[in-house]
Design an enzyme around this catalytic site. Structure first.
Site, short mmCIF file in Angstrom:
data_model
loop_
_atom_site.label_atom_id
_atom_site.label_comp_id
_atom_site.label_asym_id
_atom_site.label_seq_id
_atom_site.Cartn_x
_atom_site.Cartn_y
_atom_site.Cartn_z
N CYS A 68 0.64 -1.28 -0.12
CA CYS A 68 -0.01 -0.01 -0.07
C CYS A 68 0.92 1.28 0.16
CB CYS A 68 -0.91 -0.09 1.28
SG CYS A 68 -0.16 -0.12 2.90
N HIS A 83 -1.62 1.18 7.64
CA HIS A 83 -1.89 1.01 6.40
C HIS A 83 -2.04 2.30 5.85
CE1 HIS A 83 -4.13 -0.48 2.88
NE2 HIS A 83 -5.09 0.39 3.04
#
Length: 392
Positions: free
Chosen positions: A43, A360
């Site tokens: 990510c 994240h």
């Protein structure tokens, strides 16, 4: 088969031709909107790719066929892979895409980024810009960035001015350095961290400092600072820039060429030249041989940012103004007015959610006048208020 490509002269449209192109071209509303598959804790890469794809200057360069991967003779060329990504994003296909070849080139050229361990998005940005520079630079000595006119330096490169002033004689030593991004401190170093007991005696590997979609390793002490605090802990991006450009005392003695001896000195940074696209990173991660912490202080970001107060001419003039106003209290001079040329518009934001080892990355990017949130392969419409409220 050996394929030969014609080298055609550069064509630039006239005003009449440009007007016809604008009036008769059909722009697909969702062109450029495409999710990216997570290839295994990637990510951090996806958010940077999205910011590249929607950078208007990079987009004009690659969609304008300024770097054609079919004509490039370089091996492991990241610019070629970015050119392929632009083709994929503007192909009309909106299914999520897996940037495997882009990741492969990064792994081969930046060995420390290879593997599926968690990485830091800011570190990846710096590595990607360097590799794109290496791919696009036409100089024999590609490490001499000061003379490089490649597209990466044209878009992202600016210069910092460093003024070191001897506190005894007032002699000023000036130095200029290039930068590709500004890394700003969030809080003053004088703010004390809340004391906490260590759970383990094992020291933490300082190099293992990045975050993504993984679980914390057992035996490491990870804490999250909420900056002590309450609503007063919310600060603005302007506060960070002010702290970046205020004079600070140098901890070690400075060799003054005028005094010919070591003296106390102060150092002040200012923005000498501004890049067309400015990347700003906030130092949210702190590391020591005992602890690793993430600073969760809320930073308020604006849609428009005027950097005039932080430029070298403005800081020099304001310093003269303050000295004059002190000497002539009845004839005060006003501060340097803001310059519209130095105003930046926000178009991309990278956000890290979670702690040091269990985080994240997501991104907000402005496309066709609207904000979108990119969470790997998922794209959702966002509001400007949502973007400004994100804890970047």
């Amino acid at each position: 088969p050996n394929i030969k490509y014609l080298n055609c002269p550069e064509w630039l449209p006239t005003e009449d031709e440009a007007e016809k192109i604008r009036n008769n071209s059909l722009l697909l509303r969702c062109s450029g909107l495409r999710g990216l598959r997570n290839l295994g804790s990637t990510c951090f890469m996806n958010v940077i790719i999205q910011s590249f794809i929607h950078n208007p200057l990079l987009r004009a360069h690659f969609l304008g066929d300024r770097h054609n991967y079919k004509l490039c003779k370089n091996t492991l060329c990241l610019a070629c892979e970015l050119d392929k990504l632009f083709a994929q994003f503007y192909s009309g296909d909106h299914t999520p895409f897996g940037p495997c070849e882009f990741l492969y080139v990064v792994w081969k050229t930046e060995k420390h980024m290879a593997g599926y361990q968690q990485q830091d998005a800011h570190e990846f940005l710096i590595c990607a810009l360097d590799q794109l520079h290496q791919s696009c630079c036409m100089l024999k000595n590609r490490d001499d960035s000061s003379k490089c006119k490649c597209i990466i330096h044209q878009i992202f490169s600016g210069s910092l001015r460093s003024d070191v002033t001897c506190t005894k004689c007032g002699t000023v030593s000036v130095k200029e350095d290039l930068f590709m991004d500004l890394s700003l401190d969030i809080k003053d170093s004088s703010i004390k961290k809340p004391s906490r007991k260590r759970k383990h005696k094992k020291d933490i590997d300082n190099d293992h400092n990045d975050t993504d979609d993984s679980v914390a390793n057992e035996g490491e002490y990870v804490s999250s600072l909420n900056s002590s605090l309450n609503d007063e802990s919310i600060i603005t991006l302007a506060d960070c820039l002010n702290r970046f450009t205020i004079p600070e005392k140098i901890s070690e003695k400075y060799m003054c060429t005028n005094c010919n001896s070591y003296q106390d000195a102060t150092k002040q940074l200012s923005l000498k030249t501004l890049p067309p696209v400015l990347c700003i990173s906030l130092k949210r991660f702190e590391h020591s041989h005992i602890t690793k912490t993430k600073i969760e202080t809320m930073i308020k970001i604006p849609c428009e940012l005027d950097l005039t107060p932080y430029t070298s001419p403005s800081i020099i003039e304001n310093s003269k103004r303050e000295k004059y106003n002190e000497a002539h209290p009845n004839k005060k001079i006003e501060s340097v007015p803001l310059n519209p040329i130095n105003v930046y518009q926000l178009f991309a934001v990278t956000v890290h959610n979670g702690g040091l080892e269990t985080g994240h990355y997501t991104a907000y990017v402005k496309c066709h006048g609207e904000w979108f949130k990119f969470d790997d392969q998922t794209i959702t419409l966002a509001t400007e208020q949502e973007v400004l409220a994100s804890n970047v």
